[in-house]
Design a protein around this motif. Structure first.
Motif, PDB file in Angstrom:
ATOM      1  N   THR A 160       0.816  -1.215   0.000  1.00  0.00           N
ATOM      2  CA  THR A 160       0.000   0.000   0.000  1.00  0.00           C
ATOM      3  C   THR A 160       0.850   1.266   0.000  1.00  0.00           C
ATOM      4  O   THR A 160       0.368   2.331  -0.396  1.00  0.00           O
ATOM      5  N   ILE A 163       1.389   2.843  -3.501  1.00  0.00           N
ATOM      6  CA  ILE A 163       0.249   3.438  -4.194  1.00  0.00           C
ATOM      7  C   ILE A 163       0.150   4.905  -3.809  1.00  0.00           C
ATOM      8  O   ILE A 163       0.186   5.234  -2.607  1.00  0.00           O
ATOM      9  N   PRO A 164       0.036   5.813  -4.757  1.00  0.00           N
ATOM     10  CA  PRO A 164      -0.089   7.239  -4.404  1.00  0.00           C
ATOM     11  C   PRO A 164      -1.332   7.479  -3.553  1.00  0.00           C
ATOM     12  O   PRO A 164      -2.382   6.849  -3.765  1.00  0.00           O
ATOM     13  N   MET A 166      -3.436   9.852  -3.551  1.00  0.00           N
ATOM     14  CA  MET A 166      -4.593  10.345  -4.296  1.00  0.00           C
ATOM     15  C   MET A 166      -5.370   9.211  -4.953  1.00  0.00           C
ATOM     16  O   MET A 166      -6.578   9.331  -5.184  1.00  0.00           O
ATOM     17  N   VAL A 167      -4.699   8.107  -5.270  1.00  0.00           N
ATOM     18  CA  VAL A 167      -5.396   6.962  -5.852  1.00  0.00           C
ATOM     19  C   VAL A 167      -6.303   6.300  -4.820  1.00  0.00           C
ATOM     20  O   VAL A 167      -7.388   5.806  -5.138  1.00  0.00           O
ATOM     21  N   LEU A 168      -5.866   6.290  -3.562  1.00  0.00           N
ATOM     22  CA  LEU A 168      -6.646   5.675  -2.496  1.00  0.00           C
ATOM     23  C   LEU A 168      -7.729   6.596  -1.946  1.00  0.00           C
ATOM     24  O   LEU A 168      -8.527   6.175  -1.098  1.00  0.00           O
ATOM     25  N   LEU A 170     -10.482   8.014  -3.327  1.00  0.00           N
ATOM     26  CA  LEU A 170     -11.865   7.655  -3.664  1.00  0.00           C
ATOM     27  C   LEU A 170     -12.317   6.367  -2.970  1.00  0.00           C
ATOM     28  O   LEU A 170     -13.414   6.343  -2.382  1.00  0.00           O
ATOM     29  N   THR A 172     -11.284   5.119  -0.181  1.00  0.00           N
ATOM     30  CA  THR A 172     -11.423   5.411   1.245  1.00  0.00           C
ATOM     31  C   THR A 172     -12.671   6.239   1.520  1.00  0.00           C
ATOM     32  O   THR A 172     -13.379   6.011   2.513  1.00  0.00           O
TER      33      THR A 172
END
Length: 324
Positions: A160, A163-164, A166-168, A170, A172
């Protein structure tokens, strides 16, 4: 019979013993490496070398100090200027009309900074409590209890980190909007800040590395005395782990305090905003000096925390890196 004497034996003369080989002296490691520099010690010990050395040292320290401290100085003194003086070009280095603290009082009243700071302290304190409860127990289980598929779980947590954020954002947000299993909406509640802050793979990795350096024999001795895993964690592991716990605490509090995007999404109610979100939302309607004063007030808690615990940051990051 004639006397017959035996011929003298022809023995080789004794050779002198060969001298023992002189031990080969290994070159001193310090002596072989001390000259591998841009400036040799001979040149550095000369009067000209010492003068150049101190000039370069003082210049570099002064330059880097100004680079890092000047923005803070500009923010503090900018709040002491009038809006006209703050926006004029070229800017003034010192307040022209003296120290005027009215901008700080104006910022406190316009933004209701007392309520905003109280909200932010609540979010940061709750995130710290949940981080300590979740991340410490997870790292302890992966390090000392070693559950089935523990390495797979740790690998998933570390994945995890690749992963940037900002990708997570939405996924979350969707999770907070409709919490799985319970089907509860956590928007406009502190839980929307606390739960995502506790799920931090980096903190778990730091804690696990420190727990790995704790001798296994110490825990086995406690087990022989009848201590349960929970008692071992509370009475032995946590007191030893104060440096790394301090680092994780500082990271958690500072991240929640300075976060902007996530509180903006999950806390739309103006009465529950954090200080960073409220300052941004009201920045267009405030004078520039009052806005700068609000930034100074919002930054003071994190600056104080850093100066109080800066030694613990380096001590905790380096602790557990070497096993003795």
């Amino acid at each position: 019979m004639p006397n017959v004497t035996a011929p003298p034996s022809r023995t080789a003369p004794a050779r002198p013993a060969a001298p023992a080989p002189r031990p080969v002296r290994k070159p001193d490691r310090l002596a072989t490496t001390q000259f591998r520099t841009l400036v040799s010690p001979h040149q550095l010990n000369s009067r000209r070398g010492r003068r150049i050395y101190w000039i370069v040292l003082v210049t570099m320290i002064t330059t880097f100090t100004l680079v890092f401290v000047f923005p803070l100085y500009w923010m503090v003194t900018g709040a002491l200027k009038s809006p006209e003086e703050l926006s004029q070009i070229p800017p003034t280095l010192f307040p022209r009309d003296g120290l005027n603290w009215d901008a700080y009082k104006e910022a406190w009243d316009l933004l209701d900074l007392g309520t905003l700071l109280k909200n932010t302290v609540l979010y940061a304190a709750g995130a710290w409590i949940f981080t300590m409860a979740v991340d410490v127990t997870a790292a302890y289980a992966l390090s000392k209890l070693r559950p089935v598929l523990g390495k797979v779980i740790l690998g998933g947590m570390l994945a995890t980190l690749m992963i940037p954020p900002m990708v997570l954002l939405l996924p979350t947000y969707v999770t907070v909007l409709n919490l799985p299993i319970l089907h509860v909406n956590l928007l406009n509640t502190p839980w929307a800040i606390w739960l995502p802050a506790a799920a931090n793979g980096f903190n778990i990795f730091l804690l696990k590395r420190f727990f790995d350096s704790i001798p296994r024999e110490l825990l086995e001795a406690a087990e022989m005395d009848g201590a349960s895993p929970a008692r071992i964690l509370w009475s032995i592991v946590l007191p030893i782990s104060r440096p790394i716990l301090g680092v994780v605490s500082i990271f958690t509090i500072v991240n929640v305090w300075r976060d902007f995007v996530w509180p903006l999404l999950v806390l739309p109610d103006t009465e529950k905003m954090t200080v960073s979100v409220a300052i941004n939302s009201l920045s267009q309607t405030m004078p520039q000096n009052a806005l700068t004063a609000s930034l100074v007030i919002a930054s003071l808690p994190t600056i104080v925390v850093f100066f109080l615990f800066q030694r613990h940051i380096m001590a905790g990051l380096t602790a557990g890196s070497l096993k003795g």
